[in-house]
Enzyme design. Structure first.
Site, mmCIF file in Angstrom:
data_model
loop_
_atom_site.group_PDB
_atom_site.id
_atom_site.type_symbol
_atom_site.label_atom_id
_atom_site.label_comp_id
_atom_site.label_asym_id
_atom_site.label_seq_id
_atom_site.Cartn_x
_atom_site.Cartn_y
_atom_site.Cartn_z
ATOM 1 N N LYS A 67 25.138 -106.043 -31.802
ATOM 2 C CA LYS A 67 26.320 -105.734 -32.614
ATOM 3 C C LYS A 67 26.928 -104.404 -32.173
ATOM 4 O O LYS A 67 26.279 -103.610 -31.474
ATOM 5 C CB LYS A 67 25.919 -105.663 -34.096
ATOM 6 C CG LYS A 67 24.891 -104.589 -34.420
ATOM 7 C CD LYS A 67 24.336 -104.762 -35.834
ATOM 8 C CE LYS A 67 23.267 -103.717 -36.147
ATOM 9 N NZ LYS A 67 22.584 -104.000 -37.424
ATOM 10 N N TYR B 121 37.331 -72.442 -30.500
ATOM 11 C CA TYR B 121 37.960 -72.409 -31.826
ATOM 12 C C TYR B 121 37.119 -71.611 -32.816
ATOM 13 O O TYR B 121 35.885 -71.761 -32.858
ATOM 14 C CB TYR B 121 38.127 -73.824 -32.377
ATOM 15 C CG TYR B 121 39.239 -74.619 -31.744
ATOM 16 C CD1 TYR B 121 40.567 -74.243 -31.895
ATOM 17 C CD2 TYR B 121 38.947 -75.758 -31.002
ATOM 18 C CE1 TYR B 121 41.585 -74.988 -31.324
ATOM 19 C CE2 TYR B 121 39.958 -76.515 -30.427
ATOM 20 C CZ TYR B 121 41.276 -76.122 -30.589
ATOM 21 O OH TYR B 121 42.279 -76.860 -30.024
#
Ligand SMILES: *Cc1c(COP(=O)(O)O)cnc(C)c1O
Length: 379
Positions: A43, A267
């Site tokens: 999956k 950042y």
């Protein structure tokens, strides 16, 4: 068939070792009785690692069929020419019955309202279904008291072939957890009451395959163990339970510079160099699945050595401090996950840094990261 990563293209990529997939499949094969069938779980695009090469290799290794979560995942396999049985672990939503029948999928059925529309869709072409019963996981499933009505519906409605009962363990990552025995007992009781003792019952996922032979029944659903991660995380790592790492994640240095003490990186300026430092920038970021939680926490491998990730993770880049290494240059390969000489970063280690489980490291890998199957097999 050996696929090498191309010399051009994005310098951040994954290599998926299909020989390791097969090795891990054979570990599952050896853990169960010869008569027990294996339906590997592929999956979510093969747990994020690229489903088609993995699915084909598993089937060539002898898998009896495959499990997926959604109809779209099953259709992708059918359209790639896979004709073996495909099981739908998440069943189906209303309105999708005709698709399930026409692609010959085998859904888990978990609600009394699903039988009539499925029978209607299956009037010209019978469909094989599994009854998903609730034994303690607290997710999908028919409640024990609904089972007699479900069996009655299956027996009277045309087109429905009942293969058996299925359920899922909540605590198979802790084999000795008392809930495993409790769920097993509930399932056995339901089997006795339903007269389906010899049906195609299934309960076990990876953890139960390796540690709970009493849960194996007719067929098993190995998932994470095939991809090389320990089902018992965080107790141990895959290699400690005989599994081989499957995924290696690489990138190449984009820029390297000498920076003075006191330089802020990234950042928020969460990292500031304490000494004159060599900082390298890598073209990988959270958009690739290198999670923001790894900032100032993770390590990567360069020249067989561990070096720290410094500053925040950006969308498209990260910084590493390579001050301790000589001869670092643009274009050199850096290992984010996997082996470099004697050093190894396991998926369990990445998951621990990130505060998650190996499953999520794999399924969060970005779509823009190319995934190259590799194999030493020459067929
Ligand atoms: C995902 C899934 C599995 C595989 O579980 P692993 O822990 O990865 O082995 C098995 N059964 C069901 C119902 C699942 O959803």
């Amino acid at each position: 068939m050996v696929h090498a990563p191309p010399l051009s293209g994005r310098p951040t990529w994954l290599e998926i070792d299909l020989d390791a997939i097969e090795h891990n499949y054979l570990q599952a094969r050896q853990a169960v009785a010869p008569a027990t069938a294996l339906y590997p779980v592929v999956k979510a695009n093969g747990y994020g690692l690229g489903v088609l090469p993995i699915a084909n290799r598993l089937l060539r290794a002898g898998a009896d069929g495959l499990c997926v979560a959604t109809i779209e995942e099953a259709i992708q396999l059918r359209q790639a020419g896979i004709s073996q049985p495909l099981v739908l672990l998440s069943g189906l939503s209303a309105g999708l019955e005709e698709l399930v029948v026409s692609y010959r999928l085998r859904p888990f059925v978990f609600d009394l309202a699903q039988f009539k529309p499925l029978s209607q869709a299956a009037r010209h072409q019978p469909i094989t279904i599994f009854l998903k019963v609730y034994t303690g996981m607290g997710r999908l499933g028919l409640l024990p008291e609904q089972l007699p009505e479900a069996l009655q519906l299956v027996a009277t409605l045309p087109g429905l072939h009942l293969a058996g009962l299925v359920s899922h363990l909540a605590c198979s990552d802790q084999p000795d957890h008392p809930d495993n025995s409790r769920q097993l007992h509930t399932l056995n009781t339901l089997l006795q009451h339903s007269g389906l003792t010899h049906g195609q019952t299934s309960l076990a996922n990876s953890g139960a395959i390796l540690a709970r032979p009493d849960t194996h029944f007719a067929w098993v659903r190995p998932g994470i163990m095939l991809y090389g991660a320990s089902p018992f995380f965080p107790a141990n790592h895959g290699p400690e339970v005989g599994l081989q790492p499957v995924a290696s994640w690489y990138t190449r240095i984009l820029q390297v510079r000498s920076l003075p003490a006191g330089t802020a990186i990234g950042y928020g300026q969460t990292f500031v160099t304490q000494h004159p430092s060599r900082i390298a920038i890598l073209p990988v970021g959270y958009a690739d699945g290198y999670n923001r939680l790894l900032g100032n926490r993770a390590q990567v491998l360069l020249h067989g050595q561990r070096v720290p990730v410094v500053g925040r993770i950006s969308m498209d880049s990260i910084a590493i401090d390579v001050s301790a290494l000589p001869d670092v240059a643009t274009g050199q390969r850096v290992t984010l996950l996997g082996r470099d000489h004697q050093a190894l970063i396991t998926v369990e280690e990445l998951a621990a840094w990130q505060g998650t489980i190996p499953y999520e490291i794999f399924t969060n890998l970005g779509e823009r990261v190319p995934k190259y199957p590799i194999s030493s097999r020459t067929c």
